[in-house]
Scaffold this motif. Structure first.
Motif, PDB file in Angstrom:
ATOM      1  N   UNK A 162      -5.933   3.454   1.159  1.00 31.29           N
ATOM      2  CA  UNK A 162      -7.576   3.814   1.540  1.00 31.29           C
ATOM      3  C   UNK A 162      -8.399   2.419   1.855  1.00 31.29           C
ATOM      4  N   UNK A 163      -8.058   1.399   1.053  1.00 30.84           N
ATOM      5  CA  UNK A 163      -8.771   0.130   1.325  1.00 30.84           C
ATOM      6  C   UNK A 163      -8.015  -0.773   2.408  1.00 30.84           C
ATOM      7  N   UNK A 164      -6.947  -0.253   2.728  1.00 32.75           N
ATOM      8  CA  UNK A 164      -6.171  -1.038   3.656  1.00 32.75           C
ATOM      9  C   UNK A 164      -7.077  -1.945   4.954  1.00 32.75           C
ATOM     10  N   UNK A 165      -7.899  -1.098   5.624  1.00 33.76           N
ATOM     11  CA  UNK A 165      -8.555  -1.829   6.634  1.00 33.76           C
ATOM     12  C   UNK A 165      -9.598  -2.666   6.105  1.00 33.76           C
ATOM     13  N   UNK A 166     -10.046  -2.625   4.881  1.00 35.25           N
ATOM     14  CA  UNK A 166     -11.221  -3.710   4.336  1.00 35.25           C
ATOM     15  C   UNK A 166     -10.270  -4.955   3.809  1.00 35.25           C
ATOM     16  N   UNK A 167      -9.056  -4.750   3.544  1.00 35.15           N
ATOM     17  CA  UNK A 167      -8.359  -6.133   3.275  1.00 35.15           C
ATOM     18  C   UNK A 167      -8.057  -6.550   4.526  1.00 35.15           C
ATOM     19  N   UNK A 168      -7.810  -5.942   5.656  1.00 33.02           N
ATOM     20  CA  UNK A 168      -7.323  -6.523   6.891  1.00 33.02           C
ATOM     21  C   UNK A 168      -8.770  -7.243   7.536  1.00 33.02           C
ATOM     22  N   UNK A 169      -9.941  -6.464   7.035  1.00 38.15           N
ATOM     23  CA  UNK A 169     -11.101  -7.371   7.624  1.00 38.15           C
ATOM     24  C   UNK A 169     -11.360  -8.582   6.742  1.00 38.15           C
ATOM     25  N   UNK A 170     -10.944  -8.707   5.759  1.00 40.33           N
ATOM     26  CA  UNK A 170     -10.831 -10.115   4.883  1.00 40.33           C
ATOM     27  C   UNK A 170      -9.858 -10.977   5.449  1.00 40.33           C
ATOM     28  N   UNK A 171      -8.711 -10.598   5.980  1.00 38.14           N
ATOM     29  CA  UNK A 171      -7.851 -11.369   6.576  1.00 38.14           C
ATOM     30  C   UNK A 171      -8.270 -12.193   7.747  1.00 38.14           C
ATOM     31  N   UNK A 172      -8.999 -11.257   8.386  1.00 34.21           N
ATOM     32  CA  UNK A 172      -9.687 -11.632   9.805  1.00 34.21           C
ATOM     33  C   UNK A 172     -10.700 -12.735   9.697  1.00 34.21           C
ATOM     34  N   UNK A 173     -11.879 -12.258   8.890  1.00 37.04           N
ATOM     35  CA  UNK A 173     -12.870 -12.854   8.645  1.00 37.04           C
ATOM     36  C   UNK A 173     -12.924 -14.258   7.775  1.00 37.04           C
ATOM     37  N   UNK A 174     -11.983 -14.427   7.131  1.00 36.01           N
ATOM     38  CA  UNK A 174     -11.779 -15.666   6.415  1.00 36.01           C
ATOM     39  C   UNK A 174     -11.650 -16.744   7.599  1.00 36.01           C
ATOM     40  N   UNK A 175     -10.785 -16.561   8.544  1.00 38.53           N
ATOM     41  CA  UNK A 175     -10.439 -17.688   9.726  1.00 38.53           C
ATOM     42  C   UNK A 175     -11.533 -17.827  10.407  1.00 38.53           C
ATOM     43  N   UNK A 222       0.938  -1.169   0.112  1.00 43.61           N
ATOM     44  CA  UNK A 222      -0.243   0.037  -0.107  1.00 43.61           C
ATOM     45  C   UNK A 222       0.729   1.150   0.141  1.00 43.61           C
ATOM     46  N   UNK A 223       2.021   1.085   0.271  1.00 47.65           N
ATOM     47  CA  UNK A 223       3.031   2.209   0.289  1.00 47.65           C
ATOM     48  C   UNK A 223       4.057   1.409  -0.683  1.00 47.65           C
ATOM     49  N   UNK A 224       5.178   2.217  -1.349  1.00 47.78           N
ATOM     50  CA  UNK A 224       6.058   1.629  -2.248  1.00 47.78           C
ATOM     51  C   UNK A 224       6.934   0.645  -1.495  1.00 47.78           C
ATOM     52  N   UNK A 225       7.313  -0.339  -2.324  1.00 51.76           N
ATOM     53  CA  UNK A 225       8.390  -1.343  -1.660  1.00 51.76           C
ATOM     54  C   UNK A 225       9.149  -1.750  -3.010  1.00 51.76           C
ATOM     55  N   UNK A 226      10.195  -1.824  -2.569  1.00 51.73           N
ATOM     56  CA  UNK A 226      11.421  -2.324  -3.570  1.00 51.73           C
ATOM     57  C   UNK A 226      11.183  -3.958  -3.628  1.00 51.73           C
ATOM     58  N   UNK A 227      11.134  -4.455  -4.697  1.00 55.24           N
ATOM     59  CA  UNK A 227      10.509  -5.934  -4.979  1.00 55.24           C
ATOM     60  C   UNK A 227      11.580  -6.623  -3.968  1.00 55.24           C
ATOM     61  N   UNK A 228      12.953  -6.509  -4.514  1.00 50.31           N
ATOM     62  CA  UNK A 228      13.828  -7.392  -3.617  1.00 50.31           C
ATOM     63  C   UNK A 228      13.846  -7.212  -2.218  1.00 50.31           C
ATOM     64  N   UNK A 229      13.678  -6.190  -1.795  1.00 50.68           N
ATOM     65  CA  UNK A 229      13.797  -6.070  -0.348  1.00 50.68           C
ATOM     66  C   UNK A 229      12.520  -6.722   0.096  1.00 50.68           C
ATOM     67  N   UNK A 230      11.333  -6.283  -0.498  1.00 50.67           N
ATOM     68  CA  UNK A 230       9.948  -7.031   0.058  1.00 50.67           C
ATOM     69  C   UNK A 230      10.393  -8.566   0.036  1.00 50.67           C
ATOM     70  N   UNK A 289     -13.404   6.566   4.693  1.00 52.92           N
ATOM     71  CA  UNK A 289     -12.754   7.906   4.924  1.00 52.92           C
ATOM     72  C   UNK A 289     -12.565   8.241   6.193  1.00 52.92           C
ATOM     73  N   UNK A 290     -13.050   7.427   7.104  1.00 54.00           N
ATOM     74  CA  UNK A 290     -13.028   8.126   8.791  1.00 54.00           C
ATOM     75  C   UNK A 290     -11.944   7.369   9.351  1.00 54.00           C
ATOM     76  N   UNK A 291     -11.193   6.413   8.747  1.00 50.80           N
ATOM     77  CA  UNK A 291     -10.191   5.549   9.314  1.00 50.80           C
ATOM     78  C   UNK A 291      -8.977   6.777   9.753  1.00 50.80           C
ATOM     79  N   UNK A 292      -8.767   6.666  10.804  1.00 55.38           N
ATOM     80  CA  UNK A 292      -7.676   7.764  11.335  1.00 55.38           C
ATOM     81  C   UNK A 292      -6.211   7.352  10.698  1.00 55.38           C
ATOM     82  N   UNK A 293      -5.933   6.163  10.582  1.00 64.64           N
ATOM     83  CA  UNK A 293      -4.728   5.761  10.344  1.00 64.64           C
ATOM     84  C   UNK A 293      -4.266   6.266   8.822  1.00 64.64           C
ATOM     85  N   UNK A 294      -5.408   6.122   7.884  1.00 67.33           N
ATOM     86  CA  UNK A 294      -5.559   6.617   6.519  1.00 67.33           C
ATOM     87  C   UNK A 294      -5.252   8.060   6.460  1.00 67.33           C
TER      88      UNK A 294
END
Ligand code: ATP
Ligand code: MG
Length: 332
Positions: free
Chosen positions: A126-139, A47-55, A104-109
């Motif tokens: 912006x949609x980071x917390x929604x992916x986080x919700x998916x991470x959790x709810x799947x399990x 969600x923020x730029x990462x160097x592929x090799x570093x990642x 839009x109300x998420x303070x971290x964003x």
């Protein structure tokens, strides 16, 4: 057994003490009582730029650090987020259930995007917390150990779970935050009112668990304190001193008040050298174990493949139900 789930981003070469004392140490303890899922959110990292090799390197390093501090792949499911495609797939469905204003109300964003400017801010952030919700709810975990900085995101997760359950059919467990009392929040050494963070602030403010203890000792010696001399725990008036007390107490198991009593008549130099010593003692065995794991990437990848396989079994079952309930035609 109830389930727990938590993750740590591969956004740096090393975890810092805040990650360990505020999160990962608790994960190790939770393995006894819970069926635990721990993962490395590489999808979140970009969600923020990462160097592929570093990642790629940091993803392995994150796994090796988790193993080195005591995450046991025989008891816990340890995996990399991108190895389980259901995370991205469920995130899409949840994106479509989330209001634009709600996200839009998420303070971290708001904080992160204000720092970066909107042209440098990705929609992914912006949609980071929604992916986080998916991470959790799947399990379908009952509990999610989260730091104070993640509370609002967990609230969104709960709202989305309830929304899906009532709009379609009961599918998700509505998870509770697992707050361990007395859990440490660790602050930046240079700016002791801001949390220590992998991607924030300057390196001088961080104590990294894989750093040479001499480097950490130097950073601790340079930690911002105040112009007084008295060693007391008072977060409002003496955030720097209090932070060092908390770090030392958390690493040694000595209560803060006992430390304070022992410093009567002593100075900040003593507090700093004792804290540096506690850090050095803690990191020595962690670094040794870490070196062994990174020295054998094939074994590390095998552990992660094994974890991903176990995770996928559960994630695929949940996603199939979700797809069915929203009305997708099953493929054949
Ligand atoms: P980034 O800056 O990339 O967001 P981070 O240091 O905030 O990195 P995360 O991977 O976002 O680390 O979080 C991993 C875990 O560490 C989370 O549970 C989070 O609550 C916890 N955590 C992060 N920083 C601190 C801190 N300073 N004190 C206590 N817990 C922390
Ligand atoms: Mg963070």
């Amino acid at each position: 057994k109830d389930r727990v789930l938590s993750g740590i981003q591969p956004t740096a070469d090393s975890f810092h003490l805040g990650n360990y004392l505020g999160a990962v140490r608790q994960w190790v303890d939770l393995q006894d009582e819970y069926e635990a899922f721990y993962f490395i959110p590489d999808l979140h990292a970009i969600t923020v730029p990462q160097d592929p090799k570093d990642l790629r390197a940091r993803t392995r390093r994150a796994a090796a650090q988790l193993l080195a501090v005591g995450i046991d792949p025989a008891r816990s499911t340890l995996f990399v987020q991108s190895h389980v495609p259901e995370h991205a797939q469920l995130a899409w469905v949840l994106n479509c259930l989330t209001g634009f204003g709600e996200a839009g109300r998420m303070t971290q964003f708001k904080d992160k995007s204000a720092k970066q400017g909107s042209d440098h801010t990705s929609v992914g952030l912006f949609t980071y917390p929604i992916l986080q919700a998916a991470d959790i709810l799947l399990y379908r975990p009952q509990r999610v150990p989260v730091g104070e900085d993640q509370r609002q995101h967990l609230e969104l997760t709960r709202d989305l779970a309830q929304r899906f359950n009532s709009r379609f059919k009961k599918t998700f467990v509505v998870p509770e935050a697992h707050i361990v009392t007395g859990i440490a929040k660790i602050y930046d050494l240079q700016e002791p009112t801001v949390k220590m963070s992998k991607s924030g602030a300057t390196p001088a403010g961080r104590i990294e668990i894989l750093d040479d203890p001499a480097v950490s000792a130097k950073r601790i010696r340079s930690a911002v304190t105040d112009t007084e001399r008295e060693i007391v725990y008072d977060v409002a008036r003496k955030p720097g001193v209090s932070n060092l007390l908390v770090i030392q107490s958390a690493l040694t198991g000595t209560p803060v008040q006992t430390l304070v009593d022992g410093y009567v008549g002593k100075g900040y130099g003593d507090l700093k050298s004792d804290t540096a010593e506690a850090v050095a003692e803690f990191v020595a065995p962690v670094r040794r174990a870490f070196d062994e794991y990174v020295g054998d990437p094939a074994e590390l990848d095998r552990i992660l493949a094994d974890g991903a396989e176990r995770a996928r079994e559960i994630a695929a079952t949940t996603l199939a139900q979700v797809y069915d309930r929203v009305g997708f035609l099953p493929p054949r």
